[in-house]
Design an enzyme around this catalytic site. Structure first.
Site, PDB file in Angstrom:
ATOM      1  CB  SER A   1       6.045  -2.264  15.773  1.00  0.00           C
ATOM      2  OG  SER A   1       5.415  -1.971  14.536  1.00  0.00           O
TER       3      SER A   1
ATOM      4  CE1 TYR B   1       3.905  -7.213  15.587  1.00  0.00           C
ATOM      5  CE2 TYR B   1       3.129  -5.032  14.941  1.00  0.00           C
ATOM      6  CZ  TYR B   1       4.148  -5.965  15.050  1.00  0.00           C
ATOM      7  OH  TYR B   1       5.425  -5.630  14.636  1.00  0.00           O
TER       8      TYR B   1
ATOM      9  CB  SER C   1       2.262  -7.180  21.843  1.00  0.00           C
ATOM     10  OG  SER C   1       2.649  -7.023  20.488  1.00  0.00           O
ATOM     11  CE  LYS C   2       6.108  -6.046  18.111  1.00  0.00           C
ATOM     12  NZ  LYS C   2       7.472  -6.576  18.313  1.00  0.00           N
TER      13      LYS C   2
ATOM     14  CB  ILE D   1      11.665  -3.740   7.939  1.00  0.00           C
ATOM     15  CG1 ILE D   1      11.756  -2.468   8.789  1.00  0.00           C
ATOM     16  CG2 ILE D   1      13.056  -4.333   7.708  1.00  0.00           C
ATOM     17  CD1 ILE D   1      12.626  -1.376   8.227  1.00  0.00           C
TER      18      ILE D   1
END
Length: 259
Positions: free
Chosen positions: A143, A158, A161-162, A191
């Site tokens: 991401s 998040y 993790s990316k 997106i």
């Protein structure tokens, strides 16, 4: 159909919706045999039906990417059916809980890291023995968050993790290079998918720093899952044969402004 993909077999995780589904449909159009994985059997059924309507060959596997026993069995079922694995699109992931550190529970942190990062590890780990036989391509969905954009306040788990996925991609790109296995990470920005509907956001009002894209810059509008699928197709094709260990942002440059 493209001759370079004759007899090729691909695995796509998170294929029940969004980017995973769009990529599975596009790869299947090239004549690639598709193994589609997701934890949602209902969503997978729709993907499978659309691939079959295109005339594609498809295997549906319901699995939780964070569970080693399930993923080992899932990958084995693909190898048993077709005898090879050439392409892995490790796409499954969640936003999970977006919250201040004080309010983010340890089990919420763990779930995000287990699905996004551990799930990527397990997907690639169990596919590696088959990828090594003929070479192949691995694409990982990371991401912009955690790589070029750090303004999504409350998304510490998040984003971590990316960022981890990108580091993982670069490490294994070198490790697998001698077997002609290429590994790249894609970093989508805004997106249009349904991932936001599965996100829990709480108590972020006090930590948010206002930042947003201007409405009057058309080029910075959110992209589509199909836009990302086109990038995946490029990265698993011969056209990208000299690209490995790279992170590729697909956000129309929006993260340069938001980061």
């Amino acid at each position: 159909m493209t001759a370079q993909f004759d007899d090729k077999v691909a695995i796509v995780t998170g294929a029940g919706s969004g980017i995973g589904k769009a990529a599975a449909l596009l790869l299947a159009k090239q004549g690639i045999k598709m193994a589609v994985l997701d934890y949602s059997e209902d969503e997978l059924k729709q993907t499978v039906e659309e691939i079959k309507q295109q005339g594609g060959e498809v295997l549906s596997v319901v699995s939780d990417v964070s569970k080693p026993d399930q993923m080992q069995k899932a990958i084995q079922s693909v190898a048993d059916k077709w005898g090879r694995i050439d392409i892995v699109f490790a796409n499954a992931g969640i936003n999970g809980v977006v919250a201040p550190l004080e309010d983010l529970e340890p089990d919420e942190w763990d779930r995000i890291l287990e699905i996004n990062l551990k799930g990527t590890f397990l997907t690639v780990k169990y596919a590696v023995p088959y990828l090594k036989k003929r070479g192949g391509s691995v694409v990982i969905t990371a991401s912009v968050n955690g790589t070029r954009n750090f303004s999504k306040t409350g998304a510490s788990a998040y984003s971590s993790s990316k960022a981890g996925q990108v580091a993982f991609a670069k490490m294994i790109a070198l490790e697998l290079a001698q077997w002609k296995v290429r590994v790249n990470a894609i970093c989508p920005g805004a997106i249009k998918t349904n991932i936001e509907t599965k996100t829990e956001e709480r108590n972020t009002e006090d930590i948010k720093i206002p930042v947003e894209l201007p409405d009057d810059v058309a080029a910075l509008k959110p992209g589509t899952a199909e836009d990302v699928a086109e990038l995946v197709l490029f990265l698993v094709s011969d056209s990208s044969r000299h690209i490995s260990g790279s992170e590729i942002w697909i956000d129309a440059g929006g993260s340069l402004l938001l980061g």
